[in-house]
Design a protein around this motif. Sequence first.
Motif, PDB file in Angstrom:
ATOM      1  N   ILE A   1       5.626   2.354   3.745  1.00 54.25           N
ATOM      2  CA  ILE A   1       5.009   3.641   3.418  1.00 54.25           C
ATOM      3  C   ILE A   1       6.104   4.671   3.184  1.00 54.25           C
ATOM      4  O   ILE A   1       7.037   4.809   3.983  1.00 54.25           O
ATOM      5  CB  ILE A   1       4.068   4.117   4.545  1.00 54.25           C
ATOM      6  N   ARG A   2       5.989   5.385   2.074  1.00 54.28           N
ATOM      7  CA  ARG A   2       6.911   6.480   1.751  1.00 54.28           C
ATOM      8  C   ARG A   2       6.071   7.701   1.393  1.00 54.28           C
ATOM      9  O   ARG A   2       5.160   7.598   0.565  1.00 54.28           O
ATOM     10  CB  ARG A   2       7.819   6.098   0.592  1.00 54.28           C
ATOM     11  N   THR A   3       6.371   8.826   1.995  1.00 56.42           N
ATOM     12  CA  THR A   3       5.581  10.033   1.755  1.00 56.42           C
ATOM     13  C   THR A   3       6.481  11.191   1.349  1.00 56.42           C
ATOM     14  O   THR A   3       7.645  11.270   1.733  1.00 56.42           O
ATOM     15  CB  THR A   3       4.776  10.439   3.005  1.00 56.42           C
ATOM     16  N   ILE A   4       5.904  12.092   0.568  1.00 59.13           N
ATOM     17  CA  ILE A   4       6.569  13.322   0.136  1.00 59.13           C
ATOM     18  C   ILE A   4       5.776  14.486   0.716  1.00 59.13           C
ATOM     19  O   ILE A   4       4.554  14.562   0.554  1.00 59.13           O
ATOM     20  CB  ILE A   4       6.616  13.437  -1.398  1.00 59.13           C
TER      21      ILE A   4
ATOM     22  N   GLY B   1       8.439   4.590   6.496  1.00 55.72           N
ATOM     23  CA  GLY B   1       8.101   3.762   7.639  1.00 55.72           C
ATOM     24  C   GLY B   1       7.200   2.627   7.190  1.00 55.72           C
ATOM     25  O   GLY B   1       7.257   2.176   6.037  1.00 55.72           O
ATOM     26  N   SER B   2       6.368   2.172   8.095  1.00 59.68           N
ATOM     27  CA  SER B   2       5.535   0.992   7.843  1.00 59.68           C
ATOM     28  C   SER B   2       4.075   1.281   8.131  1.00 59.68           C
ATOM     29  O   SER B   2       3.720   2.304   8.718  1.00 59.68           O
ATOM     30  CB  SER B   2       6.007  -0.172   8.722  1.00 59.68           C
ATOM     31  N   GLY B   3       3.256   0.357   7.719  1.00 60.24           N
ATOM     32  CA  GLY B   3       1.836   0.391   8.035  1.00 60.24           C
ATOM     33  C   GLY B   3       1.313  -1.033   8.072  1.00 60.24           C
ATOM     34  O   GLY B   3       1.974  -1.962   7.591  1.00 60.24           O
TER      35      GLY B   3
ATOM     36  N   GLY C   1       8.929   3.016  13.138  1.00 57.04           N
ATOM     37  CA  GLY C   1       7.835   3.933  12.815  1.00 57.04           C
ATOM     38  C   GLY C   1       6.725   3.292  12.002  1.00 57.04           C
ATOM     39  O   GLY C   1       6.918   2.926  10.841  1.00 57.04           O
ATOM     40  N   GLY C   2       5.553   3.124  12.593  1.00 60.23           N
ATOM     41  CA  GLY C   2       4.416   2.511  11.914  1.00 60.23           C
ATOM     42  C   GLY C   2       4.444   0.996  11.911  1.00 60.23           C
ATOM     43  O   GLY C   2       3.528   0.357  11.374  1.00 60.23           O
ATOM     44  N   ALA C   3       5.489   0.400  12.503  1.00 60.91           N
ATOM     45  CA  ALA C   3       5.564  -1.064  12.561  1.00 60.91           C
ATOM     46  C   ALA C   3       4.540  -1.610  13.553  1.00 60.91           C
ATOM     47  O   ALA C   3       4.033  -0.882  14.408  1.00 60.91           O
ATOM     48  CB  ALA C   3       6.976  -1.501  12.948  1.00 60.91           C
ATOM     49  N   ALA C   4       4.237  -2.895  13.436  1.00 60.93           N
ATOM     50  CA  ALA C   4       3.165  -3.509  14.215  1.00 60.93           C
ATOM     51  C   ALA C   4       3.711  -4.371  15.339  1.00 60.93           C
ATOM     52  O   ALA C   4       4.610  -5.191  15.120  1.00 60.93           O
ATOM     53  CB  ALA C   4       2.279  -4.366  13.312  1.00 60.93           C
ATOM     54  N   VAL C   5       3.166  -4.182  16.530  1.00 58.66           N
ATOM     55  CA  VAL C   5       3.433  -5.084  17.645  1.00 58.66           C
ATOM     56  C   VAL C   5       2.247  -6.033  17.749  1.00 58.66           C
ATOM     57  O   VAL C   5       1.091  -5.591  17.909  1.00 58.66           O
ATOM     58  CB  VAL C   5       3.651  -4.303  18.956  1.00 58.66           C
ATOM     59  N   VAL C   6       2.531  -7.311  17.652  1.00 57.18           N
ATOM     60  CA  VAL C   6       1.484  -8.331  17.552  1.00 57.18           C
ATOM     61  C   VAL C   6       1.636  -9.321  18.701  1.00 57.18           C
ATOM     62  O   VAL C   6       2.741  -9.780  19.003  1.00 57.18           O
ATOM     63  CB  VAL C   6       1.584  -9.061  16.195  1.00 57.18           C
ATOM     64  N   GLY C   7       0.516  -9.640  19.341  1.00 58.55           N
ATOM     65  CA  GLY C   7       0.514 -10.546  20.473  1.00 58.55           C
ATOM     66  C   GLY C   7       0.594 -12.004  20.059  1.00 58.55           C
ATOM     67  O   GLY C   7       0.583 -12.347  18.875  1.00 58.55           O
ATOM     68  N   GLN C   8       0.651 -12.869  21.053  1.00 59.59           N
ATOM     69  CA  GLN C   8       0.785 -14.301  20.782  1.00 59.59           C
ATOM     70  C   GLN C   8      -0.419 -14.884  20.062  1.00 59.59           C
ATOM     71  O   GLN C   8      -0.319 -15.940  19.430  1.00 59.59           O
ATOM     72  CB  GLN C   8       1.018 -15.052  22.095  1.00 59.59           C
ATOM     73  N   ASP C   9      -1.556 -14.186  20.154  1.00 60.39           N
ATOM     74  CA  ASP C   9      -2.753 -14.656  19.452  1.00 60.39           C
ATOM     75  C   ASP C   9      -2.803 -14.185  18.007  1.00 60.39           C
ATOM     76  O   ASP C   9      -3.784 -14.432  17.294  1.00 60.39           O
ATOM     77  CB  ASP C   9      -4.017 -14.204  20.194  1.00 60.39           C
ATOM     78  N   GLY C  10      -1.733 -13.490  17.544  1.00 61.51           N
ATOM     79  CA  GLY C  10      -1.689 -13.015  16.173  1.00 61.51           C
ATOM     80  C   GLY C  10      -2.460 -11.747  15.923  1.00 61.51           C
ATOM     81  O   GLY C  10      -2.642 -11.339  14.767  1.00 61.51           O
TER      82      GLY C  10
END
Length: 301
Positions: free
Chosen positions: A13-16, A33-35, A150-159
């Motif tokens: 993601i890029r914003t102005i 950042g990310s989404g 920033g905006g990145a995903a934390v994902v558990g072992q179950d995906g």
Amino acid sequence: MDTHAVSRSMVGIRTIIPDDAFTAHSLGTVREGSGVVIREDGLVLTIGYLITEAEEVWITRADGKVVAGHSLAYHQETGLGLVRALGALDSPALMLGDATKVQVGDPAIFADGFGRSLETKIVAKREFAGYWEYLLDEAIFVAPAHPSWGGAAVVGQDGRLLGIGSLKLVMSRNGTSSDINMVVPINLLPPILDDLLARGKVNTPARPWLGAFATESNGDVVVMSVAADGPAAKAGLRGGDIIAEVRDSEIAGLADFYRQVWKSGPAGSEIPVRILRDGREAWLRVKSVDRDSFLKKPQLQ
């Protein structure tokens, strides 16, 4: 856990942001950042500071193609933000998990929208108070830290998605320091999602906002600075002031200060604050506002 499958659901993601936006000075006019795609129709979940006051939103798909996006909502209480892609993302939606069930020591994958992922662990689950009048009852903290959190995903072992990356902090333990990330737990999203999609905000009275940037030092709440033309500035609050009491309640730390302010009534409530300045005490009456009134509203591209 399939790291490749997680990466397919991630976007950049890029914003102005306009030069005259309220957050332009503190957060910048170009933000990256990310989404994470959470619905097949192109709904993207991110961290709110990337998209607040954005006049342009650009989403980079996993294959590198860039499509326009629209900032749907920034929920200040949680810090989460929503973006709608205005073109096809061709990305699978990541299922939402249950952050309340993860334990300290559990492994997770931390993936951004630029093809970078790392194995991390839950190192703490506890209250977090931010200087910008922000409070989470139980934030998630992970280590090692992701370089693009920033905006990145934390994902558990179950995906399934456990949370969205917000900050990089330093944790000190046994005389050594290490970088960690604070993550907003995903469980905060479902109760507000329908409102955010329908209205762009939650259908509850706005919290009172003072515009005071404060920190906690030895149990005292110390004002670092105040927002220009904000309620605290207009009431005479200054950097260096110690906030000792709100209404009739003494303050026991930064989190307690926020809770006392927020239970004083909705935005617009006048909030009496006792301060200590240069060894003397004084009472100030702060006429709170809705912070949204200071922010530029997103325009459909």
